[in-house]
Enzyme design. Structure first.
Site, PDB file in Angstrom:
ATOM      1  N   ALA A  23      -0.667  -2.530   8.330  1.00  0.00           N
ATOM      2  CA  ALA A  23      -0.100  -1.529   9.242  1.00  0.00           C
ATOM      3  C   ALA A  23       1.331  -1.883   9.610  1.00  0.00           C
ATOM      4  CB  ALA A  23      -0.942  -1.441  10.517  1.00  0.00           C
ATOM      5  N   ILE A  48       0.814  -1.227   0.000  1.00  0.00           N
ATOM      6  CA  ILE A  48       0.000   0.000   0.000  1.00  0.00           C
ATOM      7  C   ILE A  48       0.842   1.268   0.000  1.00  0.00           C
ATOM      8  CG2 ILE A  48      -2.055  -1.060   1.022  1.00  0.00           C
ATOM      9  CD1 ILE A  48      -1.213   0.369   3.690  1.00  0.00           C
ATOM     10  N   LYS A  73      -0.047   6.685  13.290  1.00  0.00           N
ATOM     11  CA  LYS A  73      -1.425   6.182  13.187  1.00  0.00           C
ATOM     12  C   LYS A  73      -2.419   7.347  13.189  1.00  0.00           C
ATOM     13  CE  LYS A  73      -2.764   2.434  13.096  1.00  0.00           C
ATOM     14  NZ  LYS A  73      -3.038   1.563  11.921  1.00  0.00           N
ATOM     15  N   TYR A  92       5.087   5.618  16.529  1.00  0.00           N
ATOM     16  CA  TYR A  92       4.012   4.753  16.001  1.00  0.00           C
ATOM     17  C   TYR A  92       2.675   5.454  16.151  1.00  0.00           C
ATOM     18  CZ  TYR A  92       0.326   1.208  16.346  1.00  0.00           C
ATOM     19  OH  TYR A  92      -0.850   0.517  16.214  1.00  0.00           O
ATOM     20  N   THR A 124      -5.794   3.127  16.382  1.00  0.00           N
ATOM     21  CA  THR A 124      -5.340   2.535  17.649  1.00  0.00           C
ATOM     22  C   THR A 124      -5.719   3.371  18.871  1.00  0.00           C
ATOM     23  OG1 THR A 124      -3.329   2.002  18.885  1.00  0.00           O
ATOM     24  CG2 THR A 124      -3.102   3.673  17.209  1.00  0.00           C
TER      25      THR A 124
HETATM   26  N1  LIG Z   1      -1.998  -5.624  16.883  1.00  0.00           N
HETATM   27  C1  LIG Z   1      -2.381  -4.777  17.815  1.00  0.00           C
HETATM   28  O1  LIG Z   1      -2.155  -4.986  19.008  1.00  0.00           O
HETATM   29  C2  LIG Z   1      -3.129  -3.510  17.437  1.00  0.00           C
HETATM   30  C3  LIG Z   1      -3.503  -2.594  18.431  1.00  0.00           C
HETATM   31  C4  LIG Z   1      -4.221  -1.440  18.072  1.00  0.00           C
HETATM   32  C5  LIG Z   1      -4.525  -1.222  16.739  1.00  0.00           C
HETATM   33  N2  LIG Z   1      -4.118  -2.122  15.789  1.00  0.00           N
HETATM   34  C6  LIG Z   1      -4.451  -1.845  14.402  1.00  0.00           C
HETATM   35  O2  LIG Z   1      -5.299  -2.883  13.916  1.00  0.00           O
HETATM   36  C7  LIG Z   1      -5.022  -3.106  12.537  1.00  0.00           C
HETATM   37  C8  LIG Z   1      -4.753  -4.587  12.288  1.00  0.00           C
HETATM   38  O3  LIG Z   1      -3.608  -4.988  13.008  1.00  0.00           O
HETATM   39  P1  LIG Z   1      -3.134  -6.518  13.063  1.00  0.00           P
HETATM   40  O4  LIG Z   1      -3.004  -6.895  14.485  1.00  0.00           O
HETATM   41  O5  LIG Z   1      -3.962  -7.343  12.161  1.00  0.00           O
HETATM   42  O6  LIG Z   1      -1.664  -6.360  12.464  1.00  0.00           O
HETATM   43  P2  LIG Z   1      -0.679  -7.512  11.867  1.00  0.00           P
HETATM   44  O7  LIG Z   1      -1.129  -8.848  12.285  1.00  0.00           O
HETATM   45  O8  LIG Z   1       0.696  -7.035  12.209  1.00  0.00           O
HETATM   46  O9  LIG Z   1      -0.925  -7.381  10.308  1.00  0.00           O
HETATM   47  C9  LIG Z   1      -0.519  -6.274   9.581  1.00  0.00           C
HETATM   48  C10 LIG Z   1      -0.395  -6.707   8.139  1.00  0.00           C
HETATM   49  O10 LIG Z   1      -0.038  -5.559   7.371  1.00  0.00           O
HETATM   50  C11 LIG Z   1       0.897  -5.988   6.407  1.00  0.00           C
HETATM   51  N3  LIG Z   1       1.652  -4.855   5.885  1.00  0.00           N
HETATM   52  C12 LIG Z   1       2.642  -4.160   6.488  1.00  0.00           C
HETATM   53  N4  LIG Z   1       3.100  -3.219   5.660  1.00  0.00           N
HETATM   54  C13 LIG Z   1       2.396  -3.310   4.513  1.00  0.00           C
HETATM   55  C14 LIG Z   1       2.400  -2.610   3.284  1.00  0.00           C
HETATM   56  N5  LIG Z   1       3.256  -1.611   3.065  1.00  0.00           N
HETATM   57  N6  LIG Z   1       1.537  -2.990   2.313  1.00  0.00           N
HETATM   58  C15 LIG Z   1       0.672  -4.004   2.504  1.00  0.00           C
HETATM   59  N7  LIG Z   1       0.615  -4.717   3.648  1.00  0.00           N
HETATM   60  C16 LIG Z   1       1.468  -4.365   4.638  1.00  0.00           C
HETATM   61  C17 LIG Z   1       1.756  -6.978   7.146  1.00  0.00           C
HETATM   62  O11 LIG Z   1       2.470  -7.777   6.214  1.00  0.00           O
HETATM   63  P3  LIG Z   1       3.939  -8.360   6.599  1.00  0.00           P
HETATM   64  O12 LIG Z   1       3.680  -9.388   7.657  1.00  0.00           O
HETATM   65  O13 LIG Z   1       4.422  -8.886   5.301  1.00  0.00           O
HETATM   66  O14 LIG Z   1       4.719  -7.194   7.118  1.00  0.00           O
HETATM   67  C18 LIG Z   1       0.705  -7.749   7.923  1.00  0.00           C
HETATM   68  O15 LIG Z   1       0.178  -8.819   7.150  1.00  0.00           O
HETATM   69  C19 LIG Z   1      -3.865  -2.184  12.176  1.00  0.00           C
HETATM   70  O16 LIG Z   1      -4.353  -0.966  11.653  1.00  0.00           O
HETATM   71  C20 LIG Z   1      -3.215  -1.902  13.509  1.00  0.00           C
HETATM   72  O17 LIG Z   1      -2.489  -0.696  13.531  1.00  0.00           O
HETATM   73  C21 LIG Z   1      -3.446  -3.266  16.113  1.00  0.00           C
END
Ligand SMILES: NC(=O)c1ccc[n+]([C@@H]2O[C@H](COP(=O)([O-])OP(=O)(O)OC[C@H]3O[C@@H](n4cnc5c(N)ncnc54)[C@H](OP(=O)(O)O)[C@@H]3O)[C@@H](O)[C@H]2O)c1
Length: 290
Positions: A62, A39, A131, A127, A103
C-alpha cells in the site's frame, strides 16, 4: 498438497506477519516485496501469479503516506486503487481468492460507536479516496474477494520499514528529548500486525468473503495510546495533549474511526486481545532497547 499463497508487499509490517502466519500453518508461500514485484505493473503481477498458481493472493502492499498523498494523489491512486485492479484481474484469470486490506479512513468519523461493515463510507482525503477505490476495484472484478479494513497498524516489522509506525515514532520523539504533542480528540482502534495476520488467515480458512473489519482491542485516543506505549516502554518523556484545532495536518482525518469486530466474531473468530497485551507483546518481540 499444502495450499499455495502469494503475499505482495511482503516486507511491510503486515506482510512479514502474513508470511510468518501462513508458513506456520504449512502454506506454501511466495513472498514478494516491491523490488521483486511492483503491483502497479500489470506484467509483474501476472508473472508472479502465472509462475505459482496460487489459491489465495494477499495484498499487503500500500501507499500509506496520508499527508503526502494530498500533494501527490496520483501516486496514492496508482498503488491503492489501480494496482488493486491489476491484482483483481489477475486473480480472476487464475481463479484465486484476493485478500485485500483497506482502512478505517474510508469513514468520515462522525459516528459515536465503532463502525460496522454496513456503515456508509465517506473518505476525507486523497489517501482515503484511493483506498476506497481499491475496495471498489476488487469488488468490481471479483465475485469472491475478501476485503479487510483495519486501523493504526503496528508490528515489529515497523522497526525497519521506511514508514515505520506510531510506536516507533513515539520512541524516536522520546529519544529527542523534545516535548511530544499528541491529539486527544481523535480516537481509533490501533491494531497489532501479528493479530491482524492471524485473524485474516482465520477468515480465509472459514471461506469468508466480502468486507470484514479487524480493529485492535478497544477504541482509544492517540494521546492515550502514546501514554500506554511510554508506560509499557518504561520511559517518561514530556507528553502533552493537543487537539485537531491546534495540530493541523495537510490531510483531514476521521475524528472517531474505531472498527467493530462483531461480524468477524459472529463467524466464531476469537476476539482481538486487549491493546495493553498487544503493546507488551510488541516490546517483547521488538527486542531492541527503547
Ligand atoms: N499502517 C497503518 O497505520 C494502516 C492503517 C489502516 C490500514 N492500513 C492498511 O493495512 C495494510 C498494511 O499496511 P502496513 O502497515 O503493513 O504498511 P507498510 O508497513 O507501509 O507496508 C507497505 C508495503 O507495501 C510496499 N509497497 C508500496 N508500494 C508498492 C508497490 N507498488 N508494489 C509492491 N509493494 C509496494 C511497501 O514497500 P516500500 O517500503 O518499498 O515502499 C511496503 O513494504 C495496507 O493495506 C494499509 O493501507 C494500514
Amino acid at each position: 498438497m499444502p495450499p499455495r499463497a502469494i503475499v505482495f508487499g511482503a516486507s511491510g509490517q503486515l506482510g512479514v506477519e502474513l508470511v510468518r502466519e501462513l508458513k506456520s500453518r504449512n502454506y506454501e508461500v511466495a513472498a514478494w516485496d516491491r523490488a521483486q514485484a511492483d503491483i502497479s505493473t500489470p506484467a509483474a503481477v501476472e508473472r508472479a501469479l502465472a509462475g505459482f498458481d496460487p489459491q489465495v493472493v494477499f495484498n499487503s502492499a500500500a501507499y500509506n503516506q496520508v499527508d503526502v498523498a494530498e500533494k501527490e494523489p496520483q501516486a496514492a491512486y496508482q498503488v491503492n486503487a489501480l494496482a488493486v485492479r491489476n491484482l483483481a484481474v489477475a486473480c480472476r484469470q487464475a481463479d484465486a481468492l484476493l485478500v485485500h486490506f483497506s482502512t478505517d479512513y474510508v469513514f468520515d468519523g462522525a459516528a459515536s460507536r465503532p463502525y460496522s461493515e454496513e456503515d456508509a463510507t465517506h473518505p476525507l482525503g486523497a489517501y482515503a479516496v484511493s483506498k476506497l477505490a481499491g475496495e471498489l476495484y476488487a469488488q468490481a472484478y471479483l465475485e469472491r474477494a475478501l476485503i479487510v479494513r483495519t486501523s493504526g497498524v503496528f508490528g515489529p516489522g515497523g522497526m525497519t520499514t521506511a514508514r515505520g509506525n506510531f510506536v516507533e515514532l513515539m520512541l524516536r520523539l522520546a529519544r529527542s528529548g523534545q516535548p511530544i504533542r499528541v491529539v486527544e480528540d481523535h480516537v481509533a482502534s490501533p491494531t497489532f500486525a501479528p493479530h491482524l495476520a492471524a485473524r485474516t488467515v482465520d477468515l480465509v480458512e472459514r471461506d469468508a468473503r466480502g468486507v470484514f473489519h479487524i480493529g485492535g482491542g478497544e477504541p482509544i485516543s492517540w494521546f492515550d495510546f502514546a501514554r500506554l506505549i511510554f508506560e509499557t516502554a518504561g520511559v517518561e518523556p514530556r507528553l502533552q495533549a493537543t487537539n485537531e484545532r491546534e495540530y493541523r495536518t495537510p490531510a483531514r482525518r476521521p475524528k472517531y474511526s474505531p472498527l467493530s469486530n462483531a461480524k468477524m466474531e459472529k463467524l466464531g473468530l476469537a476476539p482481538m486481545p486487549p491493546l495493553r497485551e498487544a503493546v507488551e507483546t510488541y516490546f517483547r518481540l521488538r527486542g531492541a532497547p527503547v
